[in-house]
Design a protein around this motif. Structure first.
Motif, short mmCIF file in Angstrom:
data_model
loop_
_atom_site.label_atom_id
_atom_site.label_comp_id
_atom_site.label_asym_id
_atom_site.label_seq_id
_atom_site.Cartn_x
_atom_site.Cartn_y
_atom_site.Cartn_z
N ILE A 112 0.54 -1.31 -0.30
CA ILE A 112 -0.12 -0.14 -0.13
C ILE A 112 0.40 0.88 0.20
CG2 ILE A 112 -1.48 1.71 1.62
CD1 ILE A 112 -3.09 -1.40 2.31
N GLU A 113 1.72 1.07 0.93
CA GLU A 113 3.20 1.99 0.76
C GLU A 113 3.41 2.63 0.27
OE1 GLU A 113 5.28 2.30 4.54
OE2 GLU A 113 3.46 2.10 5.84
N SER A 114 3.77 1.38 -1.39
CA SER A 114 4.73 1.51 -2.14
C SER A 114 3.92 2.30 -3.41
CB SER A 114 5.45 0.37 -2.85
OG SER A 114 6.17 -0.23 -1.52
N LEU A 115 2.72 2.23 -3.09
CA LEU A 115 1.12 1.99 -4.13
C LEU A 115 1.64 3.78 -3.99
CD1 LEU A 115 -1.02 -0.62 -4.35
CD2 LEU A 115 0.38 0.34 -6.76
N LEU A 116 1.48 4.73 -2.66
CA LEU A 116 1.13 5.83 -2.25
C LEU A 116 2.53 6.04 -2.94
CD1 LEU A 116 -0.87 5.10 1.03
CD2 LEU A 116 -2.06 5.89 -1.40
N HIS A 117 3.17 6.22 -2.56
CA HIS A 117 4.78 7.05 -2.74
C HIS A 117 4.51 6.90 -5.01
CE1 HIS A 117 6.39 7.83 0.84
NE2 HIS A 117 5.41 6.34 1.29
N PHE A 118 4.49 6.18 -5.54
CA PHE A 118 4.27 5.89 -6.61
C PHE A 118 3.58 6.98 -7.36
CE2 PHE A 118 2.30 4.51 -10.18
CZ PHE A 118 3.35 4.07 -11.54
N PHE A 119 2.20 6.67 -6.86
CA PHE A 119 1.40 7.64 -7.70
C PHE A 119 2.43 9.34 -7.11
CE2 PHE A 119 -2.05 4.64 -7.11
CZ PHE A 119 -2.49 4.75 -8.30
N GLN A 120 2.74 9.51 -5.89
CA GLN A 120 3.33 10.67 -5.99
C GLN A 120 4.45 10.64 -6.71
OE1 GLN A 120 5.75 11.72 -2.52
NE2 GLN A 120 5.22 13.35 -2.16
N LYS A 121 5.30 10.41 -6.98
CA LYS A 121 6.56 9.92 -8.25
C LYS A 121 6.35 10.34 -9.11
CE LYS A 121 10.38 7.77 -9.21
NZ LYS A 121 11.09 6.74 -8.98
N MET A 122 5.35 9.63 -9.36
CA MET A 122 4.87 10.68 -10.89
C MET A 122 3.41 11.59 -11.50
SD MET A 122 5.78 7.51 -12.73
CE MET A 122 4.52 7.96 -14.13
N LYS A 123 3.54 12.45 -10.52
CA LYS A 123 3.35 13.62 -9.87
C LYS A 123 1.65 13.62 -10.26
CE LYS A 123 7.01 16.14 -11.23
NZ LYS A 123 8.11 16.53 -12.05
N LYS A 124 0.95 12.31 -10.19
CA LYS A 124 -0.44 12.55 -9.92
C LYS A 124 -1.55 12.54 -8.81
CE LYS A 124 0.16 9.26 -14.72
NZ LYS A 124 -0.41 7.55 -14.17
N LEU A 135 0.78 6.32 9.32
CA LEU A 135 -0.32 7.96 8.75
C LEU A 135 0.49 8.86 9.47
CD1 LEU A 135 -3.79 6.29 9.08
CD2 LEU A 135 -2.82 7.19 7.12
N LEU A 136 1.31 8.48 10.47
CA LEU A 136 1.89 9.73 10.90
C LEU A 136 2.75 10.28 9.90
CD1 LEU A 136 1.67 8.89 14.72
CD2 LEU A 136 0.30 10.41 13.60
N GLY A 137 3.01 9.35 9.60
CA GLY A 137 4.82 9.56 8.62
C GLY A 137 4.10 10.09 7.18
N LEU A 138 2.82 9.51 6.44
CA LEU A 138 2.17 9.81 5.48
C LEU A 138 1.86 11.40 5.78
CD1 LEU A 138 0.22 6.58 4.40
CD2 LEU A 138 2.44 7.59 4.07
N LYS A 139 1.09 11.97 6.72
CA LYS A 139 0.62 13.23 6.97
C LYS A 139 1.81 14.38 6.87
CE LYS A 139 -1.42 14.23 10.97
NZ LYS A 139 -1.91 14.62 11.58
N CYS A 140 2.61 13.72 6.79
CA CYS A 140 3.72 14.79 6.12
C CYS A 140 4.14 14.86 4.83
CB CYS A 140 5.20 14.46 7.29
SG CYS A 140 4.47 14.85 8.72
N ILE A 141 3.46 13.82 3.82
CA ILE A 141 3.77 14.17 2.56
C ILE A 141 3.40 15.72 2.13
CG2 ILE A 141 3.75 13.50 -0.14
CD1 ILE A 141 3.12 10.31 1.78
N SER A 142 2.36 16.12 2.46
CA SER A 142 2.05 17.23 1.77
C SER A 142 0.62 17.72 2.71
CB SER A 142 1.14 17.43 0.69
OG SER A 142 0.70 16.22 -0.22
N ARG A 143 0.79 18.89 2.41
CA ARG A 143 -0.66 19.70 3.53
C ARG A 143 -1.96 19.14 2.86
NH1 ARG A 143 0.25 24.66 6.08
NH2 ARG A 143 2.55 25.67 5.76
N GLU A 144 -1.97 18.60 1.56
CA GLU A 144 -3.32 17.96 1.27
C GLU A 144 -3.61 16.88 1.78
OE1 GLU A 144 -2.62 21.21 -2.00
OE2 GLU A 144 -1.26 19.61 -1.00
N TRP A 145 -1.91 15.91 1.91
CA TRP A 145 -2.34 14.69 2.97
C TRP A 145 -2.25 14.66 4.35
CZ3 TRP A 145 -0.17 9.38 1.23
CH2 TRP A 145 -0.47 9.78 -0.44
N HIS A 146 -1.86 16.16 4.91
CA HIS A 146 -2.59 15.87 6.27
C HIS A 146 -3.35 16.74 6.13
CE1 HIS A 146 -2.47 18.48 9.65
NE2 HIS A 146 -1.37 18.03 10.19
#
Length: 413
Positions: free
Chosen positions: A7-19, A41-52
């Motif tokens: 799941i985490e790999s998929l999430l980072h993939f979408f971010q990397k592909m600017k989607k 989730l506590l780490g994923l909150k810091c990916i962007s303001r939208e994710w937070h």
């Protein structure tokens, strides 16, 4: 079912592909994120303001609590002085990982509550929330209810405070689905009533409700001349539980405001050694853990009113020593050598939650997964900057995203 790593790999993939932005506009991201445990989730909150923003929303928190189980993630540990009015400020956290693997147990963190405005003493933990108070000496003692996961907290005035009194926290997860999180505090106060030449000790109960923001004194009292020890205020199914030093468990129904005493499975006088015990919760039931010269026993309570206990797990000290010779030696003789309650026990069960027992053996702390028969060493007393740990407060803790009303927040980015 997708693993957490995938799941985490998929999430980072979408971010990397600017989607990410397009992904955010669908329900897919919301659904995927709600199935991820809080620690990730506590780490994923810091990916962007939208994710937070999405992870911090009440609708997301509600869905995440419904889609995932709240499990033990660690133990909060703090020593205390019994002979003076000064508190020990250091609080340590021993992570557990999951119930099937406790390989990360050697990590231990301090400064757990650094986001609060002052040093605190921990009092109770319930479903991710923690109740604590100001360290003594203090001019204006305060009670805090906080969530270390999202660094939110509420400050409560504390009148008529005493250093060693017991304050428990009662909180149900479904109470966080309204406009604000509802919880109650229960304060247990011993009183002595003198009649003629006799003295009788009773326990009184005072309650605080986050809905009203006020304390009140319950009409309920309990005749009990014993001290409350260890694991104070374990909340299970609407009932709080306190272990006493008189072979009984004090209980208090928070809604009905009724209390009663439950006898433990085996009284202490039946053992050749001085046994050590603690209580805890697993699978929604109260558990009683006892260590004596006969071994380690784990019971769970079947019937409150008949004090009916069922033995769930037993292992002799010889068996424990034989299975883990690198950790233990001459356990039974060491346990038998303790003939005075003033002496520190060689083996001491400190806290129990979700099948995991945190126990002290000599100068080391161990996690014992009774379901999988696995023991790992977590740390030593030297790691915690202590020598004896004679009377620590040890609280099980579960990471959760439960929000607090009118809380002060510290963002993660």
């Amino acid at each position: 079912m997708l693993t957490l790593l995938l799941i985490e790999s998929l999430l980072h993939f979408f971010q990397k592909m600017k989607k990410v932005q397009r992904f955010l506009n669908t329900d897919v991201l919301f659904d995927v994120l709600t199935r991820i445990p809080v620690k990730a989730l506590l780490g994923l909150k810091c990916i962007s303001r939208e994710w937070h923003h999405i992870i911090s929303s009440r609708s997301f928190i509600r869905a995440q609590l419904e889609n995932t189980e709240l499990v033990l993630t660690g133990f909060i540990l703090q020593e205390k002085f019994m002979w003076c009015n000064e508190d020990i400020k250091t609080v340590s956290y021993i992570p557990v990982g999951t119930t099937t693997t406790i390989r990360n147990a050697k990590m231990q963190h301090q400064r757990v509550f650094h986001f609060l405005p002052e040093d605190v003493v921990v009092l109770a933990s319930c479903k991710g929330l923690v109740c604590c108070r100001s360290c003594f000496p203090c001019e204006e003692p305060t009670i805090y209810v906080c969530n270390p996961s999202n660094k939110q907290w509420i400050k409560l005035d504390w009148h008529g405070c005493e250093k060693n009194e017991s304050i428990a926290l009662a909180f149900d997860l479904d109470s966080s689905f309204d406009n604000f999180t509802k919880f109650k505090l229960v304060r247990v106060k011993p009183i002595v009533i003198c009649e003629d030449e006799y003295e009788e000790m009773y326990l009184e109960f005072e309650l605080y409700s986050s809905e009203t923001g006020a304390w009140w004194k319950s009409n309920e009292t309990c005749q009990c001349g014993n001290n409350l020890i260890k694991n104070k205020g374990i909340y299970i199914g609407g009932v709080l539980h306190w272990l006493t030093d008189g072979d009984q468990v004090l209980t208090f129904d928070v809604e009905k405001e009724l209390s009663w005493l439950i006898s433990v499975p085996v009284p202490a006088f039946e053992f050749e050694s001085i046994p050590e015990a603690c209580i805890g919760e697993s699978e929604g039931k109260l558990h009683y853990i006892l260590i004596s010269d006969l071994g380690l026993h784990v019971w769970y309570l079947e019937d409150y009113y008949e004090s009916k206990w069922t033995l769930k797990h037993y292992k002799s000290l010889e068996e424990i020593e034989g299975e883990y010779p690198n950790f233990f030696f001459n356990l039974k003789n060491r346990v038998l050598e303790r003939v005075d309650v003033e002496l520190s026990p060689w083996m001491n069960p400190l806290s129990f939650k979700d099948g995991i027992l945190l126990m002290k053996v000599c100068a080391d702390l161990f996690l014992y997964d009774i379901e999988n028969n696995k023991i790992v060493q977590t740390c030593t007393l030297q790691d915690l900057n202590t020598k004896s740990m004679s009377c620590p407060t040890v609280l099980p803790h579960s990471l959760s995203l439960v929000p607090l009303t009118h809380a002060y927040k510290v963002p993660c980015y």
